[in-house]
Scaffold this active site. Structure first.
Site, short mmCIF file in Angstrom:
data_model
loop_
_atom_site.label_atom_id
_atom_site.label_comp_id
_atom_site.label_asym_id
_atom_site.label_seq_id
_atom_site.Cartn_x
_atom_site.Cartn_y
_atom_site.Cartn_z
N HIS A 1 0.82 -1.22 0.00
CA HIS A 1 0.00 0.00 0.00
C HIS A 1 0.85 1.25 0.00
O HIS A 1 0.44 2.28 -0.50
CB HIS A 1 -0.95 0.00 1.21
N GLY A 2 2.06 1.13 0.58
CA GLY A 2 2.96 2.28 0.59
C GLY A 2 2.34 3.43 1.35
O GLY A 2 1.68 3.21 2.35
N CYS A 3 2.51 4.64 0.83
CA CYS A 3 2.06 5.77 1.62
C CYS A 3 1.29 6.75 0.75
O CYS A 3 1.34 6.71 -0.45
CB CYS A 3 3.24 6.47 2.23
N ILE A 4 0.56 7.60 1.44
CA ILE A 4 -0.31 8.54 0.76
C ILE A 4 0.21 9.95 0.97
O ILE A 4 0.52 10.29 2.08
CB ILE A 4 -1.74 8.45 1.33
#
Lengths: 105, 409
Positions: free
Chosen positions: A102-105
């Protein structure tokens, strides 16, 4: 969703080319996926990273960030980029047969 | 007396203190809030300081002026949180027990995480603008800068206010145009992301903006070290980008006390349920704002929407029920685009920023994903809203839950 046959196994992939069921994975499959990512040979160091990613995915349901990989797998960031040129977290996740982190936003 | 302890009196902690003090009977509940210092910074204002639009006095106020009467305010750093004992040790030696704990300790830039970022050239040719000192030092530098290569670099995600680096680029383009030296300045935007922003539609649109403003984009660039002598940043895979002036957005991390307490992730953020805002550490610990590990933006608007949810959930839990309110990841950000114009984006966990009108569907006055003067006025007006309404927990005409009304796919 697409079914592909690799190493005599029918495997399900998502639209971005990540395996949807990580339990179907084995090292032979990894070799094929690695070749598609431009990695000709999977070394023990590659496998250290791949196995760490799979353990992480199994316990947390998501692949690790590069920072977490470096901290927990014992493979320094510089080496991660040498092993998986162009984007270790994403590339290694694909070869490890887990979903896109998902990693980061 | 039952005790609620809030760690951090920034945006999230201050709103929670105001909401809870207004709702809980004072003879049954003792509310305590802890922060390391006495001053509250309006952090969205940092962006405007390098360009002389705001001065530090515009964005710094005494914390206590914004906290409710009747609560205890303690000024100290945090030593360690001890969930098993339901207590927190402070750096001033005090130990505070609690029935419910709210962690609102935020995030801060840590330039020391990148090799070569600190050192002799720090605040000479290398600046950050996510701190008051950094922004003020940069203002002094820009005043007399005659031009050259300006590189804006995000070291790694997640960062606070992920749109601020873009806004900085747009404002720099405007500022140097006003100064009459734009033709002597090359601006390059260097990001570890695959494009200008995290979400596809907004990323494409903002990428076009960079193009139109003649700002170069270098994507997928993860900086490994800064070569101060050679004035270049070097990526982990050995790409190099030279600069005359480097604007860095360093690695952001949570409070050190989270690491000392042994339950933070690799960036000291607290594992948190993304819907209820209850920590995964213990049932009576809740987390809000930048301190969480949620896959949402680290932004004041997020802290504000989370406060509505956390307030409801805390009251549920106090009543012995399960928390029912669910946070949807709602974020709402003005993006200053220079020349007195701005954009606005509104999104959540599931829905990326879309075009439309906001907050009144079809009416506005603000336009989503579109550059208008009204959006700029909204951004500039927001400082007043922040100090006078938002921090005090007052109801604003924007719901915590994102709405699709007024949006176009």
């Amino acid at each position: 969703m697409a079914i592909r046959t690799i190493a005599n196994k029918a495997l399900d992939f998502d639209a971005e080319g990540f395996m949807t069921n990580f339990k179907d994975w084995d090292v032979e499959i990894a070799k094929t996926l690695a070749a598609e990512e431009g990695i000709a040979t999977l070394t023990d160091r590659h496998l250290t990273v791949l196995n760490f990613m799979r353990r992480e995915f199994e316990t947390k349901g998501d692949g690790p960030s590069i920072r977490r990989l470096t901290k927990e797998s014992g493979v320094p960031t510089k080496e991660l980029y040498e092993l998986f040129p162009g984007g270790p977290a994403k590339k290694a996740a694909r070869i490890a047969g887990i979903k896109k982190p998902h990693g980061c936003i | 007396m039952k005790k609620i302890l809030i760690l951090g009196a920034g945006t999230a902690g201050t709103i929670m203190a105001n909401k809870l003090a207004g709702a809980l009977p004072r003879d049954e509940w003792q509310i305590t809030i802890v922060d390391r210092d006495e001053t509250h910074h309006y952090q969205p204002g940092y962006l405007f300081i390098p360009f002389g639009i705001y001065t530090p006095g515009d964005i710094v106020k005494p914390r206590r002026d914004y906290l409710p009467r009747g609560i205890d305010v303690v000024i100290s750093g945090l030593e360690i949180i001890e969930p098993d004992q339901n207590r927190v040790r402070l750096q001033n030696g005090r130990v505070l027990g609690y029935d419910f704990l709210i962690i609102a300790t935020g995030a801060h830039p840590v330039p020391g995480q990148t090799e070569g970022l600190l050192g002799d050239e720090w605040q000479r040719s290398i600046f950050d603008f996510y701190t008051l000192e950094g922004a003020a030092a940069l203002a002094r530098r820009l005043k007399h800068w005659e031009g050259g290569r300006l590189v804006i670099n995000i070291v790694e995600m997640p960062i606070k206010c992920p749109v601020a680096p873009l806004e900085f680029a747009f404002l720099a383009d405007w500022f140097f145009t006003e100064q009459g030296i734009r033709k002597n300045v090359e601006i390059e935007y260097v990001t570890p992301l695959p494009g200008a922003f995290t979400k596809p539609k907004a990323s494409a649109l903002l990428g076009d903006f960079l193009d139109r403003k003649n700002i170069k984009l270098a994507a997928d660039f993860s900086v490994g070290q800064v070569d101060q002598g050679g004035r270049k940043i070097v990526s982990w895979d050995n790409r190099e980008i030279g600069y005359d002036l480097l604007i860095t957005i360093p690695t952001n991390m949570g409070d050190e006390a989270i690491a000392r307490s042994g339950f933070g992730d690799e960036l000291n953020f607290v594992p948190t349920d993304k819907h209820t805002l209850r920590s995964k550490v213990k049932e009576n610990i809740f987390v809000i704002g930048d301190a969480t590990d949620l896959p949402a933006s680290k932004a004041g608007s997020v802290a504000h929407f989370e406060a509505d949810i956390l307030f409801e959930n805390l009251l549920d839990v106090i009543d012995g029920r399960e928390p029912r309110a669910k946070f949807d990841g709602h974020a709402n950000c003005f993006i200053e685009s220079g020349f007195n114009k701005g954009l606005l984006i509104d999104f959540n966990y599931e829905t990326e920023p879309l075009p439309g009108k906001f907050p009144l569907p079809g009416v506005g006055p603000f336009s989503l994903l579109e550059e208008t003067k009204m959006n700029h006025y909204g951004k500039m007006m927001f400082r007043w809203v922040y100090w006078n309404l938002l921090l005090r927990g007052a109801k604003l005409p924007i719901e915590a839950e994102m709405t699709m009304a007024g949006k176009r796919r």
